[in-house]
Design a protein around this motif. Structure first.
Motif, short mmCIF file in Angstrom:
data_model
loop_
_atom_site.label_atom_id
_atom_site.label_comp_id
_atom_site.label_asym_id
_atom_site.label_seq_id
_atom_site.Cartn_x
_atom_site.Cartn_y
_atom_site.Cartn_z
N LEU A 104 0.83 -1.21 0.00
CA LEU A 104 0.00 0.00 0.00
C LEU A 104 0.86 1.25 0.00
CD1 LEU A 104 -2.78 1.36 0.18
CD2 LEU A 104 -2.65 1.13 2.67
N GLY A 105 1.95 1.23 0.77
CA GLY A 105 2.83 2.39 0.82
C GLY A 105 3.48 2.67 -0.52
N CYS A 106 3.83 1.61 -1.24
CA CYS A 106 4.45 1.76 -2.56
C CYS A 106 3.51 2.45 -3.54
CB CYS A 106 4.87 0.39 -3.09
SG CYS A 106 5.70 0.43 -4.69
N LEU A 166 -4.84 8.65 -10.79
CA LEU A 166 -5.67 7.57 -10.23
C LEU A 166 -5.85 6.44 -11.24
CD1 LEU A 166 -7.34 6.71 -7.76
CD2 LEU A 166 -9.32 7.82 -8.83
N LEU A 167 -6.04 6.80 -12.50
CA LEU A 167 -6.19 5.79 -13.56
C LEU A 167 -4.98 4.88 -13.63
CD1 LEU A 167 -7.54 4.62 -16.16
CD2 LEU A 167 -6.38 6.46 -17.42
N HIS A 168 -3.78 5.46 -13.73
CA HIS A 168 -2.56 4.66 -13.87
C HIS A 168 -2.28 3.85 -12.60
CE1 HIS A 168 -1.48 6.27 -17.75
NE2 HIS A 168 -1.59 7.51 -17.30
N THR A 169 -2.50 4.45 -11.43
CA THR A 169 -2.20 3.76 -10.18
C THR A 169 -3.10 2.55 -9.98
OG1 THR A 169 -1.50 5.86 -9.21
CG2 THR A 169 -1.90 4.04 -7.69
N LEU A 170 -4.40 2.72 -10.24
CA LEU A 170 -5.34 1.61 -10.07
C LEU A 170 -5.05 0.48 -11.06
CD1 LEU A 170 -8.72 3.47 -9.43
CD2 LEU A 170 -7.27 2.29 -7.77
N LEU A 171 -4.67 0.83 -12.29
CA LEU A 171 -4.40 -0.20 -13.28
C LEU A 171 -3.13 -0.99 -12.95
CD1 LEU A 171 -5.33 1.57 -16.65
CD2 LEU A 171 -6.51 -0.34 -15.55
N ILE A 172 -2.15 -0.32 -12.34
CA ILE A 172 -0.94 -1.03 -11.93
C ILE A 172 -1.21 -1.85 -10.68
CG2 ILE A 172 1.45 -0.76 -11.13
CD1 ILE A 172 1.69 1.67 -12.90
N ALA A 173 -2.05 -1.34 -9.77
CA ALA A 173 -2.34 -2.04 -8.52
C ALA A 173 -3.10 -3.34 -8.74
CB ALA A 173 -3.13 -1.13 -7.58
N ALA A 190 6.66 3.45 -12.04
CA ALA A 190 5.83 2.57 -12.86
C ALA A 190 6.65 1.52 -13.60
CB ALA A 190 5.01 3.39 -13.84
N ALA A 191 7.75 1.94 -14.22
CA ALA A 191 8.52 1.03 -15.07
C ALA A 191 9.04 -0.19 -14.32
CB ALA A 191 9.67 1.78 -15.74
N PRO A 192 9.72 -0.05 -13.17
CA PRO A 192 10.18 -1.25 -12.46
C PRO A 192 9.03 -2.11 -11.94
CG PRO A 192 10.61 0.72 -11.16
CD PRO A 192 10.22 1.19 -12.52
N LYS A 195 7.87 -4.28 -14.73
CA LYS A 195 8.83 -5.34 -15.00
C LYS A 195 8.74 -6.46 -13.97
CE LYS A 195 12.21 -2.44 -17.40
NZ LYS A 195 13.58 -1.88 -17.41
N LEU A 196 8.29 -6.14 -12.76
CA LEU A 196 8.13 -7.16 -11.72
C LEU A 196 6.81 -7.92 -11.84
CD1 LEU A 196 9.39 -5.28 -8.51
CD2 LEU A 196 10.62 -6.96 -9.88
N SER A 197 5.91 -7.42 -12.64
CA SER A 197 4.57 -8.01 -12.70
C SER A 197 4.57 -9.33 -13.47
CB SER A 197 3.60 -7.03 -13.36
OG SER A 197 2.34 -7.63 -13.54
N CYS A 198 3.73 -10.26 -12.99
CA CYS A 198 3.51 -11.52 -13.70
C CYS A 198 2.31 -11.45 -14.63
CB CYS A 198 3.28 -12.65 -12.69
SG CYS A 198 4.64 -12.87 -11.53
N SER A 199 1.60 -10.32 -14.64
CA SER A 199 0.39 -10.18 -15.42
C SER A 199 0.69 -9.59 -16.80
CB SER A 199 -0.61 -9.27 -14.69
OG SER A 199 -0.86 -9.74 -13.38
N ASP A 200 -0.32 -9.57 -17.63
CA ASP A 200 -0.22 -8.93 -18.93
C ASP A 200 -0.28 -7.42 -18.73
OD1 ASP A 200 -0.32 -8.08 -21.51
OD2 ASP A 200 -2.14 -9.18 -22.07
N THR A 201 0.77 -6.73 -19.16
CA THR A 201 0.86 -5.28 -18.91
C THR A 201 0.62 -4.45 -20.17
OG1 THR A 201 3.26 -5.34 -19.30
CG2 THR A 201 2.49 -5.65 -17.02
N HIS A 202 0.04 -5.07 -21.22
CA HIS A 202 -0.17 -4.32 -22.47
C HIS A 202 -1.04 -3.10 -22.27
CE1 HIS A 202 1.26 -7.97 -24.73
NE2 HIS A 202 1.77 -7.01 -25.47
N LEU A 203 -2.12 -3.23 -21.50
CA LEU A 203 -3.03 -2.11 -21.27
C LEU A 203 -2.32 -0.98 -20.54
CD1 LEU A 203 -5.86 -0.87 -21.37
CD2 LEU A 203 -6.39 -2.08 -19.23
N ASN A 204 -1.52 -1.33 -19.54
CA ASN A 204 -0.78 -0.30 -18.80
C ASN A 204 0.18 0.44 -19.71
OD1 ASN A 204 -1.29 -2.80 -16.90
ND2 ASN A 204 -1.23 -1.01 -15.57
N GLU A 205 0.91 -0.32 -20.54
CA GLU A 205 1.88 0.31 -21.43
C GLU A 205 1.20 1.22 -22.43
OE1 GLU A 205 3.69 -3.09 -23.12
OE2 GLU A 205 4.43 -3.84 -21.20
#
Length: 321
Positions: A104-106, A166-173, A190-192, A195-205
């Motif tokens: 949550l802090g991150c 809020l849009l970008h933060t919620l989509l990454i969370a 956002a970038a690191p 890179k740590l995510s196991c999910s599909d990040t196409h929408l975020n990118e």
């Protein structure tokens, strides 16, 4: 900065539920860490003190109750918040001998960091428009730049920035994160995280490149258009003294714009092949620490009215002690 799609297979062997992240220091050498701690503490205190003096000088001097200084006081407030989202956590972790930041802090840190960057971006565009009206339409300045309109511009900057962040933060969370929770930064970016995510990040990118790109480029284009018009108007001034006076009202803002967008573009919009860990670290420190620290010095050293207001403010403080 390169945002890579990481379509990793999800398996129990290489995935776990991440409850915290590790923020890696700028250096692993203890002696260098001590030096960096003192350096960052000094820069943070200089940033807070410098921007607070700007805000106090503007609020206490009636001659500075103009649109330009109203926007400058808002910029100084945002710069204090900007550095306060990253440096205190880094310094606290160093004192405690820890690298951890909660999940949550991150994301809270990332939200307020993005928010401050967006608001800085919009405020610089608003200040460019203010200089455009002052130089190109001086007779209509008071009727166009009314207190209500200035407040509306600042409120719109905050509103759009809050929604975009809020849009970008919620989509990454919403993403899942792998067992590796080490972030090679001293703050959550956002970038690191992608890179740590196991999910599909196409929408975020896609949203970072489109919506995030527009948030940066539209104000930048407005600033460039404003200064093209300002330059054209200044060149039509017959006397050299008149040209210098007109340009001097914009020089401080132009210096801050160059510093802010230069580091942002170097970090996020330059080719990924030109990036290295060292250059990324330098540009990150430049726009998150150095730029907010230099802003009050640029505006105070290049502005006679601001220097006089600061002199009065410091004189009142010392006489009351």
């Amino acid at each position: 900065m390169e945002y890579q799609s990481l379509n990793r297979p999800i398996s129990g062997a290489n995935q776990s539920s991440v409850s915290e992240f590790l923020l890696l220091w700028l250096s692993r050498q203890p002696q260098q860490q001590q030096l960096l701690f003192v350096l960052f503490l000094g820069m943070y205190l200089a940033t807070v003190l410098g921007n607070l003096l700007i805000i106090l000088a503007i609020s206490t001097d009636s001659s500075l109750h103009t649109p330009m200084y109203f926007f400058l006081s808002n910029l100084s407030f945002v710069d204090i918040c900007f550095t306060s989202t990253t440096i205190p956590k880094m310094l606290t972790n160093h004192v405690l001998g820890s690298q951890s930041i909660s999940f949550l802090g991150c994301f809270t840190q990332m939200y307020f960091l993005f928010l401050c960057v967006d608001i800085d971006n919009f405020l610089l565009a608003v200040m460019a428009y203010d200089r455009f009206v002052a130089v190109c339409h001086p007779l209509h300045y008071t009727t166009k730049m009314t207190p209500q309109f200035c407040a509306l511009l600042v409120a719109a900057s905050w509103g759009i920035a809050c929604l975009n962040t809020l849009l970008h933060t919620l989509l990454i969370a919403r993403l899942s994160f792998c067992a590796d929770n080490r972030i090679p930064h001293y703050f959550c970016d956002a970038a690191p995280l992608l890179k740590l995510s196991c999910s599909d990040t196409h929408l975020n990118e896609m949203l970072i490149l489109t919506v995030g790109g527009l948030i940066i480029t539209i104000p930048l284009v407005c600033i460039l258009v404003s200064y093209i018009c300002i330059t054209s108007a200044v060149l039509r001034v017959p006397s050299a003294k008149g040209k210098w006076k007109a340009f001097s009202t914009c020089s401080s803002h132009l210096a801050v714009v160059s510093l802010f967008y230069g580091t942002i573009i170097a970090e996020y919009f330059s080719p990924s092949s030109s990036h290295s860990a060292e250059t990324d670290t330098v540009t990150t420190v430049m726009y998150t620490v150095v730029t907010p620290m230099l802003n009050p010095f640029i505006y105070s050293l290049r502005n006679k009215d601001m220097k006089e207001a600061l002199r009065k403010l410091i004189g009142r403080k010392t006489s009351s002690i």
